[in-house]
Design a protein around this motif. Structure first.
Motif, PDB file in Angstrom:
ATOM      1  N   THR A 109      56.651  30.277  50.948  1.00 35.48           N
ATOM      2  CA  THR A 109      55.291  30.259  50.412  1.00 35.48           C
ATOM      3  C   THR A 109      54.316  30.734  51.477  1.00 35.48           C
ATOM      4  N   ASP A 110      53.232  31.328  51.028  1.00 31.85           N
ATOM      5  CA  ASP A 110      52.132  31.676  51.928  1.00 31.85           C
ATOM      6  C   ASP A 110      50.848  31.703  51.093  1.00 31.85           C
ATOM      7  N   ALA A 111      49.732  31.438  51.767  1.00 30.61           N
ATOM      8  CA  ALA A 111      48.455  31.365  51.060  1.00 30.61           C
ATOM      9  C   ALA A 111      47.866  32.730  50.760  1.00 30.61           C
ATOM     10  N   THR A 112      48.377  33.793  51.402  1.00 31.25           N
ATOM     11  CA  THR A 112      47.773  35.115  51.233  1.00 31.25           C
ATOM     12  C   THR A 112      48.696  36.059  50.464  1.00 31.25           C
ATOM     13  N   ALA A 113      48.118  36.768  49.523  1.00 28.34           N
ATOM     14  CA  ALA A 113      48.899  37.682  48.691  1.00 28.34           C
ATOM     15  C   ALA A 113      49.539  38.790  49.506  1.00 28.34           C
ATOM     16  N   ALA A 114      48.834  39.286  50.518  1.00 32.01           N
ATOM     17  CA  ALA A 114      49.374  40.382  51.325  1.00 32.01           C
ATOM     18  C   ALA A 114      50.637  39.959  52.057  1.00 32.01           C
ATOM     19  N   MET A 115      50.653  38.739  52.583  1.00 30.02           N
ATOM     20  CA  MET A 115      51.848  38.244  53.271  1.00 30.02           C
ATOM     21  C   MET A 115      52.990  38.026  52.286  1.00 30.02           C
TER      22      MET A 115
ATOM     23  N   ASP B 238      53.533  39.680  49.580  1.00 27.37           N
ATOM     24  CA  ASP B 238      54.052  41.009  49.248  1.00 27.37           C
ATOM     25  C   ASP B 238      54.999  41.518  50.333  1.00 27.37           C
ATOM     26  N   LEU B 239      54.624  41.314  51.602  1.00 30.04           N
ATOM     27  CA  LEU B 239      55.482  41.754  52.704  1.00 30.04           C
ATOM     28  C   LEU B 239      56.796  40.982  52.709  1.00 30.04           C
ATOM     29  N   ALA B 240      56.733  39.697  52.446  1.00 31.72           N
ATOM     30  CA  ALA B 240      57.953  38.889  52.412  1.00 31.72           C
ATOM     31  C   ALA B 240      58.857  39.325  51.260  1.00 31.72           C
ATOM     32  N   ARG B 241      58.265  39.560  50.105  1.00 27.21           N
ATOM     33  CA  ARG B 241      59.070  39.992  48.959  1.00 27.21           C
ATOM     34  C   ARG B 241      59.729  41.340  49.218  1.00 27.21           C
ATOM     35  N   ALA B 242      59.046  42.198  49.973  1.00 21.56           N
ATOM     36  CA  ALA B 242      59.622  43.504  50.312  1.00 21.56           C
ATOM     37  C   ALA B 242      60.875  43.366  51.164  1.00 21.56           C
ATOM     38  N   LYS B 243      61.030  42.213  51.823  1.00 20.13           N
ATOM     39  CA  LYS B 243      62.236  41.935  52.606  1.00 20.13           C
ATOM     40  C   LYS B 243      63.302  41.233  51.755  1.00 20.13           C
ATOM     41  N   GLY B 244      63.044  41.082  50.467  1.00 18.26           N
ATOM     42  CA  GLY B 244      63.989  40.421  49.585  1.00 18.26           C
ATOM     43  C   GLY B 244      63.842  38.915  49.542  1.00 18.26           C
ATOM     44  N   VAL B 245      62.746  38.396  50.100  1.00 16.92           N
ATOM     45  CA  VAL B 245      62.522  36.957  50.156  1.00 16.92           C
ATOM     46  C   VAL B 245      61.911  36.470  48.838  1.00 16.92           C
ATOM     47  N   ALA B 246      62.387  35.322  48.355  1.00 16.10           N
ATOM     48  CA  ALA B 246      61.810  34.698  47.162  1.00 16.10           C
ATOM     49  C   ALA B 246      60.537  33.975  47.575  1.00 16.10           C
ATOM     50  N   ALA B 247      59.439  34.701  47.645  1.00 18.68           N
ATOM     51  CA  ALA B 247      58.166  34.165  48.140  1.00 18.68           C
ATOM     52  C   ALA B 247      57.171  34.017  46.995  1.00 18.68           C
ATOM     53  N   ARG B 248      56.316  33.002  47.137  1.00 19.99           N
ATOM     54  CA  ARG B 248      55.244  32.795  46.162  1.00 19.99           C
ATOM     55  C   ARG B 248      53.961  32.443  46.902  1.00 19.99           C
ATOM     56  N   GLN B 249      52.835  32.811  46.290  1.00 21.34           N
ATOM     57  CA  GLN B 249      51.532  32.497  46.890  1.00 21.34           C
ATOM     58  C   GLN B 249      51.180  31.066  46.540  1.00 21.34           C
ATOM     59  N   GLU B 250      50.961  30.244  47.595  1.00 26.67           N
ATOM     60  CA  GLU B 250      50.739  28.826  47.370  1.00 26.67           C
ATOM     61  C   GLU B 250      50.120  28.202  48.604  1.00 26.67           C
ATOM     62  N   MET B 251      49.150  27.339  48.412  1.00 28.09           N
ATOM     63  CA  MET B 251      48.563  26.581  49.508  1.00 28.09           C
ATOM     64  C   MET B 251      49.518  25.471  49.938  1.00 28.09           C
ATOM     65  N   PHE B 252      49.374  25.003  51.172  1.00 30.80           N
ATOM     66  CA  PHE B 252      50.219  23.924  51.673  1.00 30.80           C
ATOM     67  C   PHE B 252      50.187  22.717  50.746  1.00 30.80           C
ATOM     68  N   GLU B 253      48.989  22.369  50.271  1.00 30.88           N
ATOM     69  CA  GLU B 253      48.810  21.145  49.495  1.00 30.88           C
ATOM     70  C   GLU B 253      49.530  21.160  48.158  1.00 30.88           C
ATOM     71  N   ALA B 254      49.983  22.337  47.723  1.00 29.20           N
ATOM     72  CA  ALA B 254      50.673  22.442  46.437  1.00 29.20           C
ATOM     73  C   ALA B 254      52.149  22.063  46.522  1.00 29.20           C
ATOM     74  N   LEU B 255      52.645  21.787  47.721  1.00 28.95           N
ATOM     75  CA  LEU B 255      54.056  21.427  47.871  1.00 28.95           C
ATOM     76  C   LEU B 255      54.371  20.169  47.072  1.00 28.95           C
ATOM     77  N   ASN B 256      55.414  20.238  46.262  1.00 27.61           N
ATOM     78  CA  ASN B 256      55.866  19.085  45.488  1.00 27.61           C
ATOM     79  C   ASN B 256      56.584  18.122  46.432  1.00 27.61           C
ATOM     80  N   PRO B 257      56.126  16.853  46.527  1.00 28.24           N
ATOM     81  CA  PRO B 257      56.730  15.931  47.482  1.00 28.24           C
ATOM     82  C   PRO B 257      58.059  15.328  47.038  1.00 28.24           C
ATOM     83  N   ALA B 258      58.584  15.730  45.890  1.00 31.10           N
ATOM     84  CA  ALA B 258      59.888  15.216  45.468  1.00 31.10           C
ATOM     85  C   ALA B 258      60.981  15.816  46.346  1.00 31.10           C
TER      86      ALA B 258
END
Length: 197
Positions: free
Chosen positions: A66-72, A74-94
């Motif tokens: 996860t990363d808070a910025t769309a540009a980052m 996009d770069l991660a996905r270009a490396k084949g990473v399963a990345a999503r745009q998300e703030m730290f606080e959105a992490l599910n604590p389960a």
């Protein structure tokens, strides 16, 4: 939550940041070695351009990022990473992750929010899971010369914050390196483990 100016810097300079590269082999190896057995995923929490997430995936680990910025993202996905745009606080604590890798990402969190974020990470780890945190050393908060906001900690701070949520320190390393703003700074690498059930 990172402030708007910090996010704007990373959106505008994502390629510059990615081009710097990240020599994190020294810290990835003990993190991977400490992961508990199982098939649960590893989370690169604040993945930036995805260097580390891609390296973990190359080792055969199931990786989310996860990363808070769309540009980052996009770069991660270009490396084949399963990345999503998300703030730290959105992490599910389960409990879900065998490991959470927060390498020089939580240092951009809002002042006063680090205890809550460590609590979220601890909740999201499976029993025996490990948490890697990389931060710049110091006290308080400040903005660097290119506009990024930082909070600073020492190893003892991370010991206290992790222990408060059932994690035990496995290792602590100090270093010194130059960042994207061109200024050298001290840093701390902290690895801790959640208690087994």
């Amino acid at each position: 939550m990172s402030d708007d100016e910090t996010l704007r810097v990373y959106e505008a300079r994502a390629q510059d940041y990615a081009a710097m590269g990240q020599d994190t082999d020294e810290d990835r190896a003990p993190f991977v070695a400490a992961l508990p057995p199982g098939t649960g995923p590893v989370l690169d929490w604040g993945c930036g351009p995805g260097h580390d997430a891609a390296a973990f995936a190359a080792l055969g680990l199931a990786v989310e990022a996860t990363d808070a910025t769309a540009a980052m993202v996009d770069l991660a996905r270009a490396k084949g990473v399963a990345a999503r745009q998300e703030m730290f606080e959105a992490l599910n604590p389960a409990p879900r992750y065998r490991g959470i890798w927060a390498n020089f990402s939580l240092l951009h969190a809002a002042p006063g929010s680090l205890p809550d974020l460590i609590a979220l990470a601890a909740g999201a780890l499976l029993p025996g899971g490990v948490l890697h945190v990389g931060m710049k050393r110091g006290q308080g908060a400040a903005r660097d010369t290119i506009g990024r906001h930082y909070i600073y900690v020492e190893g003892a701070d991370l010991d206290r914050l992790t222990a408060a949520h059932g994690l035990t320190r496995l290792s602590l390393r100090h270093g010194h390196a130059k960042g994207m703003d061109g200024r050298p700074a001290g840093y701390v690498i902290h690895l801790s483990r959640k208690a087994h059930a």
